[in-house]
Scaffold this motif. Structure first.
Motif, PDB file in Angstrom:
ATOM      1  N   LEU A 153       0.837   3.129 -12.889  1.00 25.25           N
ATOM      2  CA  LEU A 153       0.892   4.425 -12.208  1.00 25.25           C
ATOM      3  C   LEU A 153       0.048   4.406 -10.939  1.00 25.25           C
ATOM      4  N   VAL A 154      -1.154   3.849 -11.052  1.00 24.86           N
ATOM      5  CA  VAL A 154      -2.023   3.778  -9.869  1.00 24.86           C
ATOM      6  C   VAL A 154      -1.418   2.846  -8.823  1.00 24.86           C
ATOM      7  N   GLY A 155      -0.773   1.772  -9.280  1.00 25.98           N
ATOM      8  CA  GLY A 155      -0.120   0.868  -8.338  1.00 25.98           C
ATOM      9  C   GLY A 155       0.972   1.560  -7.558  1.00 25.98           C
TER      10      GLY A 155
ATOM     11  N   VAL B 183       2.787  -4.877  -6.001  1.00 30.10           N
ATOM     12  CA  VAL B 183       1.534  -4.118  -6.022  1.00 30.10           C
ATOM     13  C   VAL B 183       1.359  -3.425  -7.366  1.00 30.10           C
ATOM     14  N   GLU B 184       2.439  -2.864  -7.895  1.00 35.06           N
ATOM     15  CA  GLU B 184       2.360  -2.196  -9.195  1.00 35.06           C
ATOM     16  C   GLU B 184       2.004  -3.184 -10.301  1.00 35.06           C
TER      17      GLU B 184
ATOM     18  N   THR C 113      -8.512  -1.357  -6.960  1.00 38.92           N
ATOM     19  CA  THR C 113      -7.489  -0.664  -6.174  1.00 38.92           C
ATOM     20  C   THR C 113      -7.875  -0.611  -4.699  1.00 38.92           C
ATOM     21  N   LEU C 114      -9.120  -0.301  -4.414  1.00 38.67           N
ATOM     22  CA  LEU C 114      -9.569  -0.249  -3.018  1.00 38.67           C
ATOM     23  C   LEU C 114      -9.395  -1.600  -2.337  1.00 38.67           C
TER      24      LEU C 114
ATOM     25  N   ALA D  14      -6.701  -2.147   0.659  1.00 36.94           N
ATOM     26  CA  ALA D  14      -7.290  -2.560   1.939  1.00 36.94           C
ATOM     27  C   ALA D  14      -6.729  -3.893   2.399  1.00 36.94           C
ATOM     28  N   SER D  15      -6.539  -4.827   1.470  1.00 34.63           N
ATOM     29  CA  SER D  15      -6.029  -6.152   1.828  1.00 34.63           C
ATOM     30  C   SER D  15      -4.612  -6.078   2.364  1.00 34.63           C
ATOM     31  N   VAL D  16      -3.741  -5.328   1.684  1.00 32.97           N
ATOM     32  CA  VAL D  16      -2.352  -5.240   2.129  1.00 32.97           C
ATOM     33  C   VAL D  16      -2.262  -4.551   3.483  1.00 32.97           C
ATOM     34  N   ILE D  17      -3.024  -3.478   3.669  1.00 31.66           N
ATOM     35  CA  ILE D  17      -3.011  -2.791   4.962  1.00 31.66           C
ATOM     36  C   ILE D  17      -3.546  -3.698   6.058  1.00 31.66           C
TER      37      ILE D  17
END
Length: 379
Positions: A17-19, A81-82, A113-114, A118-121
């Motif tokens: 869910l968070v993903g 990501v999920e 999660t942070l 952050a890495s993907v962005i």
């Protein structure tokens, strides 16, 4: 079923869910969009997504990776990501049981999660949004305060250790940036100093902190910023004075002058880190996308987002594991950089993902590495 095993399963579901929400952050934060409104929609046809389109992993698989309404392809990054978040949360729940670590377990999940977002962005845009890092530092300190009572059992930082980790993390990376940028400019002064607080004030904090301690160093930076406000212009603080003075201070400290080399380094990095976070909050509240596009800048050895990401890692893991994370990040970056150089490919991966990788390594093995290092020194 034991409570710990049940929590691992629940953590995996929570991770899915968070993903899914992390994908929203990855898409919207760099574009300056609200993360809640409008509701989820296809980025190609803008059709609002129904609940059946938002089932983590399941919707993407059932639709064959295409939008139900316009049949445009959906990037495979969404289910990845999920899945990574689900696996990461489950692993954290298994390695750091909630029954033993309490709120610390939830804090480590938040850190994961942070780091992932952050890495993907950073990979996509070469930026790390302040909306992730600066609140992330505050959340890391808050979680440290919640689990401080059980620190002897968990090994996670107390509030004081988390604060020290955040300041030293920001200070270490901003010092690398200051010295590296100075070299890139061939030791020339900055052409575009920030008003009222920026890199010149951070350099001043570095020098003053080495001799006077962290809080006097921060005070010197804030006093310089106040002078800029009063003068309504940039009152230059020459870096040939502050940065060369800092390097000279280290030489004097190693020779036995002043407070001593270790205290001077600690004071300088903490002061620079505190000033960097103050500057980060100021520019987060004041800067607009239009102003960022029009503002010229000097060559930089490292993005300021990396500085704030290091503060996040230090706040959640403490200064010792922060150092492990930075060492792993530098080593991983060097190895991949050399590999890409050998393949004659340009290394376009930014430092944020390396920091994230280092933080995961520090979380898993940092305690053992720190204990082994102390053993070598006989501490």
């Amino acid at each position: 079923m034991s409570p710990d095993l049940l929590f691992v399963l629940l953590a995996g579901v929570l991770g899915l869910l968070v993903g899914s929400f992390s994908n929203v952050l990855i898409w919207r934060l760099p574009r300056g969009e609200n993360v809640a409104f409008p509701p989820s929609h296809c980025p190609h046809c803008a059709h609002r997504l129904a609940p059946r389109d938002l089932v983590p992993l399941g919707s993407w698989l059932s639709l064959g990776g295409k939008c139900r309404y316009c049949r445009a392809p959906i990037h495979s990054r969404y289910p990845l990501v999920e899945l990574l978040t689900a696996l990461g949360y489950a692993a954290i729940a298994a390695l750091f049981p909630f029954t033993a670590f309490g709120a610390g377990t939830l804090g480590l999940m938040l850190l994961f999660t942070l780091l992932l977002v952050a890495s993907v962005i950073d990979l996509d845009t070469s930026t790390i949004p302040d909306e992730l890092t600066l609140p992330g530092v505050a959340l890391g300190l808050a979680f440290a305060g919640l689990h401080s009572a059980t620190v002897g059992e968990t090994g996670l930082p107390t509030f004081g250790q988390a604060l020290q980790g955040a300041l030293l993390g920001a200070g270490l990376l901003v010092t690398i940036d200051l010295l590296g940028s100075w070299v890139l400019r061939r030791f020339r002064e900055r052409q575009y100093p920030e008003q009222p607080i920026g890199y010149q004030q951070l350099s001043l904090a570095l020098l003053a902190g080495a001799w006077l301690g962290p809080w006097w160093g921060l005070g010197a930076a804030l006093l310089s910023a106040a002078g800029n406000v009063a003068a309504r212009r940039v009152v230059r603080v020459p870096e040939r004075l502050t940065l060369s003075g800092f390097l000279l201070s280290l030489l004097l400290g190693s020779a036995g002058f002043g407070p001593g080399l270790i205290l001077m380094v600690q004071g300088a990095l903490t002061a620079a880190g505190a000033a960097a976070l103050v500057a980060g909050v100021y520019w987060w509240l004041r800067r607009t996308p239009e102003a960022e596009e029009d503002t010229p800048f000097d060559p930089s050895a490292m993005g300021f987002g990396d500085v704030k990401l290091a503060a996040v890692i230090g706040a959640f893991l403490g200064w010792e594991r922060l150092l492990v994370a930075v060492v792993v990040a530098v080593f991983a970056g060097a190895v991949l950089g050399l590999a890409q150089l050998a393949l004659r490919r340009e290394n376009r991966v930014k430092f944020g993902p390396y920091l994230a990788l280092g933080a995961v390594a520090a979380l898993l093995w940092g305690g053992e590495l720190v204990a082994a290092y102390r053993g070598l020194l006989g501490l």
